[in-house]
Scaffold this active site. Structure first.
Site, PDB file in Angstrom:
ATOM      1  N   HIS A 124     -22.228 -55.588 -37.407  1.00 31.30           N
ATOM      2  CA  HIS A 124     -23.367 -55.251 -36.536  1.00 31.30           C
ATOM      3  C   HIS A 124     -24.612 -56.098 -36.843  1.00 31.30           C
ATOM      4  CE1 HIS A 124     -21.407 -51.973 -34.564  1.00 31.30           C
ATOM      5  NE2 HIS A 124     -21.304 -51.228 -35.658  1.00 31.30           N
ATOM      6  N   HIS A 163     -16.404 -49.644 -33.018  1.00 27.53           N
ATOM      7  CA  HIS A 163     -17.716 -50.000 -32.485  1.00 27.53           C
ATOM      8  C   HIS A 163     -17.762 -51.503 -32.224  1.00 27.53           C
ATOM      9  CE1 HIS A 163     -18.346 -46.347 -34.996  1.00 27.53           C
ATOM     10  NE2 HIS A 163     -19.110 -45.995 -33.972  1.00 27.53           N
TER      11      HIS A 163
END
Length: 335
Positions: A124, A163
Site C-alpha cells: 500500500h 486489498h
C-alpha cells in the site's frame, strides 16, 4: 543447494503496533509453523538493511526521512491505520533490504525461489505516502533493484492480497518494464484497482486489475491465475516474477469476505511456479496481509511447499471469473 531462501529478521518483532491487526504475532505464527515443517528445507537468511540508494529508487528522500523522524521521536500514527514505533524505521529497512538481498541471490543464480517473511508489509506504500499498515514498498524496491542492478529488462508483479496494491500500482503506473497484476476484493479498502486503471504513458496496459466480488473463492481466484495471469506472464516474458503474497482472502480472515483456504493458495502458487519454470525465471515472494493467525501460518507454509515442490495445481474452471477484457492489449502485446 537448498530449494530456496527464507528471509527473516528479529526487528520484525520490534515494529510494535500493539493490538493492531498487523502485529508481531503474525510473524511468530508463521515462523512457528515453518519450524514445525523444518522450514521446508529453505536456507534461512537474516535480512540486511536496505541502503538509502536502494529505497530511493522507489521513494523520495523526504519520505524516507519522515519515517525515520517519527521513529526517532518514539513513534506515532501516520493515519488511522498505519502505526510507527521507535524501531519501525529499522524494521522497515530490513523488510526492504530482505527483498533486495533476495533479488541479488535469485538473479545471481544462487536460488530459484525466495520468501521474505518480514514486516512491516509494503504494497500500500505509494511513492510519497505510507498507508494501509505499510511504510516502504518492499516488493517495488526489490523489483526496482532487479531492473537497475541486474540487467533485467522486465519484472512481473502478481498481487493476490485481498486489498488492492495501490502503492505498487502508483510506483510503476507509467512504466513499460513492470507488469503489475492484482486480484483483489471490490469494494474494499483502499478503493482503487478498477479495471479501467490500466497504466499511463509508456506503461499503458501494464497495469492489470482483476477485482472479485465479496464471497469469491477458489474458482474465481484460480481461474484468474491460470487463464489470465499465466498467459500474461508468457507474453510479457519477465526476467523476475514477484508476488505480493497477502493471505487475507482466506475464509477465516476478519478484514475481508473472500473464501480461500490454504490449499487454494498452494494451487495459485503451483500455477505460478510452473509458468516461472517454463520461462526459466526466479520467483520472489514478499509477505503482505493476512490477519487470522492459524490461517496465515498454514497458508504461508502451503505456499512455500507449492513453490518448492512438484505437485500439480488443481485445474480451474475454463472461463475466467473476472471482468478482465481480453481485447485490451498492452503496448508490449501490440508489437
Amino acid at each position: 543447494m537448498a530449494p530456496g531462501l527464507y528471509l527473516r529478521h528479529p526487528l520484525s518483532f520490534e515494529h510494535d503496533t500493539g493490538s493492531h491487526p498487523e502485529n508481531a504475532e503474525r510473524v511468530r505464527a508463521i515462523e512457528a509453523a515453518l519450524e514445525a515443517d523444518r522450514w521446508h528445507g529453505l536456507e534461512v537468511v537474516e535480512a540486511p538493511a536496505a541502503t538509502l540508494e536502494q529505497i530511493e529508487r522507489v521513494h523520495p528522500r523526504s519520505h524516507i526521512e519522515a519515517i525515520e523522524a517519527i521513529s526517532a521521536r518514539g513513534g506515532g500514527m501516520i493515519d488511522v491505520d498505519t502505526v510507527v514505533s521507535a524501531r519501525s524505521y529499522d524494521a522497515a529497512l530490513r523488510a526492504a533490504g530482505g527483498a533486495v538481498h533476495a533479488v541479488d541471490r535469485l538473479l545471481g543464480n544462487d536460488a530459484g525461489f525466495a520468501f521474505c517473511g518480514l514486516r512491516p508489509p509494503g504494497h500500500h506504500a505509494e511513492r510519497s505516502r505510507s498507508m494501509g499498515f505499510c511504510l516502504f514498498n518492499n516488493v517495488a524496491i526489490g523489483a526496482a533493484h532487479a531492473l537497475s542492478e541486474h540487467g533485467v529488462e522486465r519484472v512481473m508483479v502478481v498481487d493476490w492480497d485481498v486489498h488492492h496494491g495501490n502503492g505498487t500500482q502508483d510506483v510503476f503506473y507509467d512504466s513499460a518494464r513492470v507488469l503489475f497484476a492484482s486480484i483483489h476484493q471490490s469494494p474494499l479498502y483502499p478503493g482503487t484497482g478498477d479495471p479501467s486503471e490500466r497504466g499511463g504513458g509508456e506503461g499503458e496496459g501494464c497495469t492489470v486489475n482483476l477485482p472479485v466480488a465479496p464471497g469469491a473463492g477458489a474458482d474465481e481466484f484460480l481461474s484468474i491465475v491460470q487463464t489470465v495471469l499465466v498467459p500474461l506472464a508468457r507474453s510479457f516474458n519477465p526476467g523476475l516474477l514477484a508476488v505480493s503474497a497477502g493471505y487475507d482472502a482466506h475464509r477465516d480472515d476478519p478484514l475481508a469476505q473472500c473464501m480461500l483456504d490454504e490449499a487454494d493458495y498452494a494451487d495459485m502458487a503451483a500455477s505460478l511456479r510452473d509458468v516461472a519454470a517454463e520461462l526459466d525465471v526466479p520467483v520472489l515472494v514478499c509477505l503482505e496481509g493476512g490477519y487470522a493467525l492459524r490461517a496465515l501460518a498454514a497458508s504461508v507454509s502451503a505456499t512455500i511447499a507449492a513453490f518448492t515442490g512438484t505437485v500439480a495445481p488443481r485445474k480451474a474452471p475454463p472461463e475466467p471469473a473476472s471482468g478482465y477484457r481480453s481485447e485490451l492489449r498492452p503496448r508490449w502485446q501490440l508489437a
